[in-house]
Design a protein around this motif. Structure first.
Motif, PDB file in Angstrom:
ATOM      1  N   SER A 283       0.943  -1.062   0.156  1.00 27.81           N
ATOM      2  CA  SER A 283       0.195   0.050   0.118  1.00 27.81           C
ATOM      3  C   SER A 283       0.981   1.462  -0.042  1.00 27.81           C
ATOM      4  CB  SER A 283      -0.955  -0.023   1.384  1.00 27.81           C
ATOM      5  OG  SER A 283      -0.114  -0.086   2.455  1.00 27.81           O
TER       6      SER A 283
ATOM      7  N   TYR B  92      -1.517 -10.783  -8.383  1.00 28.76           N
ATOM      8  CA  TYR B  92      -1.961  -9.841  -7.666  1.00 28.76           C
ATOM      9  C   TYR B  92      -3.366  -9.880  -7.564  1.00 28.76           C
ATOM     10  CZ  TYR B  92       1.982  -7.853 -10.162  1.00 28.76           C
ATOM     11  OH  TYR B  92       3.004  -7.568 -10.670  1.00 28.76           O
ATOM     12  N   GLU B  93      -3.748  -9.686  -6.090  1.00 31.85           N
ATOM     13  CA  GLU B  93      -4.967  -9.980  -5.272  1.00 31.85           C
ATOM     14  C   GLU B  93      -5.535  -8.896  -4.577  1.00 31.85           C
ATOM     15  OE1 GLU B  93      -4.689 -13.811  -3.165  1.00 31.85           O
ATOM     16  OE2 GLU B  93      -4.521 -14.956  -4.809  1.00 31.85           O
ATOM     17  N   ASN B  94      -6.780  -8.807  -4.385  1.00 31.61           N
ATOM     18  CA  ASN B  94      -7.405  -7.859  -3.475  1.00 31.61           C
ATOM     19  C   ASN B  94      -6.809  -6.329  -3.871  1.00 31.61           C
ATOM     20  OD1 ASN B  94      -8.750 -10.011  -2.281  1.00 31.61           O
ATOM     21  ND2 ASN B  94      -6.935  -9.937  -0.637  1.00 31.61           N
ATOM     22  N   LEU B  95      -7.089  -6.108  -5.124  1.00 27.74           N
ATOM     23  CA  LEU B  95      -6.747  -4.873  -5.698  1.00 27.74           C
ATOM     24  C   LEU B  95      -7.883  -3.786  -5.167  1.00 27.74           C
ATOM     25  CD1 LEU B  95      -5.694  -5.806  -9.363  1.00 27.74           C
ATOM     26  CD2 LEU B  95      -4.164  -5.324  -7.608  1.00 27.74           C
ATOM     27  N   ASN B  96      -7.664  -3.474  -3.827  1.00 29.72           N
ATOM     28  CA  ASN B  96      -8.421  -2.419  -3.252  1.00 29.72           C
ATOM     29  C   ASN B  96      -8.168  -1.047  -3.522  1.00 29.72           C
ATOM     30  OD1 ASN B  96     -10.367  -1.398  -1.469  1.00 29.72           O
ATOM     31  ND2 ASN B  96      -8.877  -1.718   0.351  1.00 29.72           N
TER      32      ASN B  96
ATOM     33  N   TYR C 171      -6.889  -0.020  -6.394  1.00 31.97           N
ATOM     34  CA  TYR C 171      -5.719  -0.122  -7.382  1.00 31.97           C
ATOM     35  C   TYR C 171      -6.265  -0.512  -8.556  1.00 31.97           C
ATOM     36  CZ  TYR C 171      -1.682   0.671  -4.417  1.00 31.97           C
ATOM     37  OH  TYR C 171      -0.584   1.357  -3.525  1.00 31.97           O
TER      38      TYR C 171
ATOM     39  N   SER D 285      -5.906   2.533  -0.780  1.00 29.47           N
ATOM     40  CA  SER D 285      -5.439   1.505  -1.902  1.00 29.47           C
ATOM     41  C   SER D 285      -4.448   0.532  -1.286  1.00 29.47           C
ATOM     42  CB  SER D 285      -4.961   2.115  -3.051  1.00 29.47           C
ATOM     43  OG  SER D 285      -3.953   3.161  -2.918  1.00 29.47           O
TER      44      SER D 285
ATOM     45  N   MET E 127      -3.011  -3.884  -1.895  1.00 28.91           N
ATOM     46  CA  MET E 127      -2.951  -5.158  -2.800  1.00 28.91           C
ATOM     47  C   MET E 127      -2.390  -6.162  -1.855  1.00 28.91           C
ATOM     48  SD  MET E 127      -0.848  -4.821  -6.075  1.00 28.91           S
ATOM     49  CE  MET E 127      -0.986  -3.128  -6.223  1.00 28.91           C
TER      50      MET E 127
END
Length: 186
Positions: free
Chosen positions: A91, A117-121, A123, A154, A156
């Motif tokens: 982050s 890449y996971e959980n692209l909060n 992003y 953001s 990830m």
């Protein structure tokens, strides 16, 4: 607050560098507070008018300025964090109290590591050619991925799968020649 952040995975260390432009409005400020979702070691902040950087813990810092400031300020933040397993949480370092914080993250890793890449909060993955060439790292074309941060929260996860070069290349023995030489000892 606008930023350009690069993260480089080297051996078991994730090295971060962030260029941050901050716009202070309405009233001068003498102390800035920064925070991070992940623990960071050796955070260093460089810029004009810096008096002192205090580490509260590995996720929170306070930056005292020599005099109260209003308007635009620029800082460069550098840090590192150890990577002990096959997952990295990434982050941006946040400026506490900022109404808006957005920018880009550029990720570098060796070619023998596959990345998921996971959980692209907040992003969004973008093509490196979309980034402002004046603020990006010079070796941008060799990056593994570029992301746009859509807001201050953001974050990830990046899963790493390290491949040994010897294991990743197929090998087959086609032929084998053995030559021996026999000699007489005197």
């Amino acid at each position: 607050c606008q930023f350009m952040q690069s993260m480089r995975l080297e051996d078991n260390l994730l090295k971060g560098m962030m260029k941050m432009d901050v716009q202070i409005e309405n009233a001068p400020i003498k102390t800035l507070r920064f925070s991070s979702e992940q623990e960071l070691d050796n955070l260093d902040i460089r810029g004009k008018n810096i008096a002192n950087l205090r580490t509260i813990d590995n996720k929170h810092w306070e930056l005292d300025l020599q005099s109260p400031q209003i308007g635009k300020m620029s800082f460069e933040l550098n840090w590192q964090s150890s990577v002990s397993d096959n997952q990295i949480e990434m982050s941006a370092v946040k400026l506490v109290g900022a109404k808006r914080q957005s920018g880009h993250l550029v990720f570098y890793a060796p070619s023998n590591i596959s990345l998921k890449y996971e959980n692209l909060n907040a992003y969004k993955k973008v093509d490196f050619r979309e980034l402002d060439s004046l603020k990006t790292p010079k070796d941008l074309a060799s990056s593994r991925a570029c992301f746009k941060s859509l807001n201050v929260d953001s974050s990830m996860k990046v899963n790493l799968d390290v491949k040994s070069l010897a294991k990743s290349l197929p090998a087959e023995v086609k032929s084998l020649d053995i030559h021996t030489q026999v000699g007489i000892d005197s």
